[in-house]
Design an enzyme around this catalytic site. Sequence first.
Site, PDB file in Angstrom:
ATOM      1  N   GLU A 101      84.444  99.113  39.971  1.00 36.82           N
ATOM      2  CA  GLU A 101      85.740  99.012  40.649  1.00 36.82           C
ATOM      3  C   GLU A 101      86.904  99.285  39.691  1.00 36.82           C
ATOM      4  OE1 GLU A 101      85.600  95.128  42.557  1.00 36.82           O
ATOM      5  OE2 GLU A 101      84.601  95.997  44.291  1.00 36.82           O
ATOM      6  N   ASP A 114      77.875  92.651  48.758  1.00 32.93           N
ATOM      7  CA  ASP A 114      78.973  91.843  48.238  1.00 32.93           C
ATOM      8  C   ASP A 114      79.178  90.533  48.984  1.00 32.93           C
ATOM      9  OD1 ASP A 114      81.075  91.099  46.743  1.00 32.93           O
ATOM     10  OD2 ASP A 114      82.448  92.663  47.372  1.00 32.93           O
ATOM     11  N   GLU A 122      85.799  84.200  50.162  1.00 31.12           N
ATOM     12  CA  GLU A 122      86.448  85.499  50.350  1.00 31.12           C
ATOM     13  C   GLU A 122      86.061  86.124  51.689  1.00 31.12           C
ATOM     14  OE1 GLU A 122      85.492  88.412  47.335  1.00 31.12           O
ATOM     15  OE2 GLU A 122      86.457  90.035  48.447  1.00 31.12           O
TER      16      GLU A 122
END
Length: 677
Positions: free
Chosen positions: A268, A341, A369
């Site tokens: 990322e 993820d 998240e």
Amino acid sequence: MTRHFLYVIFLFPFLVYAEDGSQLWLRYTPVDESVANKRTIKLRATHDLVQLAQQELQTYWAGQSVVLRLDKKLKRLKEGYVLKGDASNIELVAAEPVGLLYGAYHLLRLQEAGEDTNHLQVEEIPDYDIRILNHWDNLDRTVERGYAGYSLWRWDELPHTLSPRYEQYARANASIGINATVLNNVNASPQILTSDYLVKVKALADIFRKYGIRVYLSANFSSPKVLDGLSDSDPLREEVQDWWKKKVKEIYQHIPDFGGFLVKANSEGQPGPQDYGRTHADGANMLADALKPYGGLVMWRAFVYNPTEEDRAKQAYQEFVPLDGKFRENVIIQIKNGPVDFQPREPFTPLFGAMKNTAQMIEFQITQEYLGFSNHLAYLAPLFKETLDADTYSDGKGNTVARITDGSIWQHKKTAISAVANIGEDANWTGHHFAQANWYAFGRLAWNHQLSSEEIAREWIRTTFTRDADFVKPVQQMMMDSREAVVDYMMPLGLHHIFAFDHHYGPEPWGDRKGGRPDWMPWYYHNADTVGLGFDRTTNGSNAVSQYNEPLRTTFNMIGTCPENLLLWFHHVSWTHRMRSGRTLWDELCVHYDRGVQEVREFQKTWDKLESYVDQQRFNEIQSKLKIQTKDAVWWKDACLLYFQTFSQMPIPYELDRPIHDLEELKKIKLDMKHHN
Ligand code: BDP
């Protein structure tokens, strides 16, 4: 905010002080003098940690006498302990000083939970050597994916001013066996390694050490270049290697028991060894060599993927398996529980068990998240256990992810388990009172992965709220149902990553950004079309199934044997496919979304009935969070069903509640939630 707080203190000083959630599961009452005088806490060692253990018992243990003893010969206990005793005397023995502290907290936990302490016959040995929290805290005190306020670490005040919460944090962790912490975000600022910051880190490490907690830091791979102007940070260049050696030496001068580095590299947008044509092993080994003289470790993350033709779910495996055996022995590969993820549900990452000659550790995410932030009640022990208990079939049956990583199958220098923390400066630490249970559950499972989710929930409820069975039972049930409820109203049947872009809070299955990375777009994952829904990862599709050992490969590959809760992870399934219930895929999807909503509505009823058992502040705060969760669940359900319906063209089964939103309206919702990178 401040004024409100003062006002409340003024009116109800006792209540607010005692029950704003700030005490977590440590709501011990000091024993009064008369009891304290009748019993003795005898000490046969002088280490600071042992004295702390004694002090905790002295202050809070209301039972019989306790003798604390260190016996270095009992090495097999590692940081564990033996507790034996009858009504008149308890003996607590450990090989390490911290073991006595853990034993003391064990006793206090039993007392607090109202368990029998008269016939103790306990031997506890931790399953993992290193039980570590990863804070994604930035130096400006924002927290990446943090939903409980700013970071606890007040960098601007350190090292001179020490917030009392540093010690409270350390104590809470020690009470559940957590013995390590990474202070800063994996998207690491190089600044953390400057001399100015290392003095601040030292101040925290000095406090945490008193509770048996070691400090680690996330390191930015480009630090040599960024901080000291080296021409590059190529791990095979001597100048770069020397830079790290000097830096590591400096760190250990401040922090003699420094744990090591956590590294997110070539992922990322983060820098890494591949920037110089080197491998992950080259990068990790260079840091490992610098740390080795001091006993430090490198936790090197396997969370790597690039926007290529290859299925994102396959990339970590492809990158790392060829490197098996090439890592130094003080490197551990840190692997997320799922191959994409931290989704509400994923299969386990097939990299577990695929590298026999490399130490591996798991990374969970405690911060929610992808599970409704600190607004949704989602008890995560069942999610953690789902991965830990998953059989990898590596070298035969029964080699679960837990046994692969805890050293039972293949021996490695150190074993470890980690999770991304959900802690911030909110009074209750975690934003949602129930999110405390996830911090707690991680600690307890890191100590003993055999514990059941039910046991952990029960223990947590009894210590955090009340022992009253009329409260404990329904709340335990609500917690046990909560993660599956979230899966149902967000992403049932193996759907994944259909979140709103960037902040990951609400639904956005229609999401698309012109020119954006496809692997960050919901359509990449759900593949909805007029035929059906789901990601074909079978041998006809991306062939991600091939990364699993048999019999899993075949089980996942065949639509008839693939577990239905992972069906759309592995298959593109036609809308009219008959599910085991006899319903079509479309109807089944509707039933799951609806069930998720109904469950949360049940949680509201359960909670409201329990008002008399809970202090007013926590009752109200949880009640209002449940309202938000219910509204969000309906939002998720309507958004996903109305959107997928544009492909299936089938009616929502008539016995289910009808949508209350319009798709076009939902598409307009843009939440202003900044994601701090
Ligand atoms: C993703 C998060 C991102 C993290 C990344 C990671 O969205 O903020 O930086 O994981 O784990 O889930 O590195």
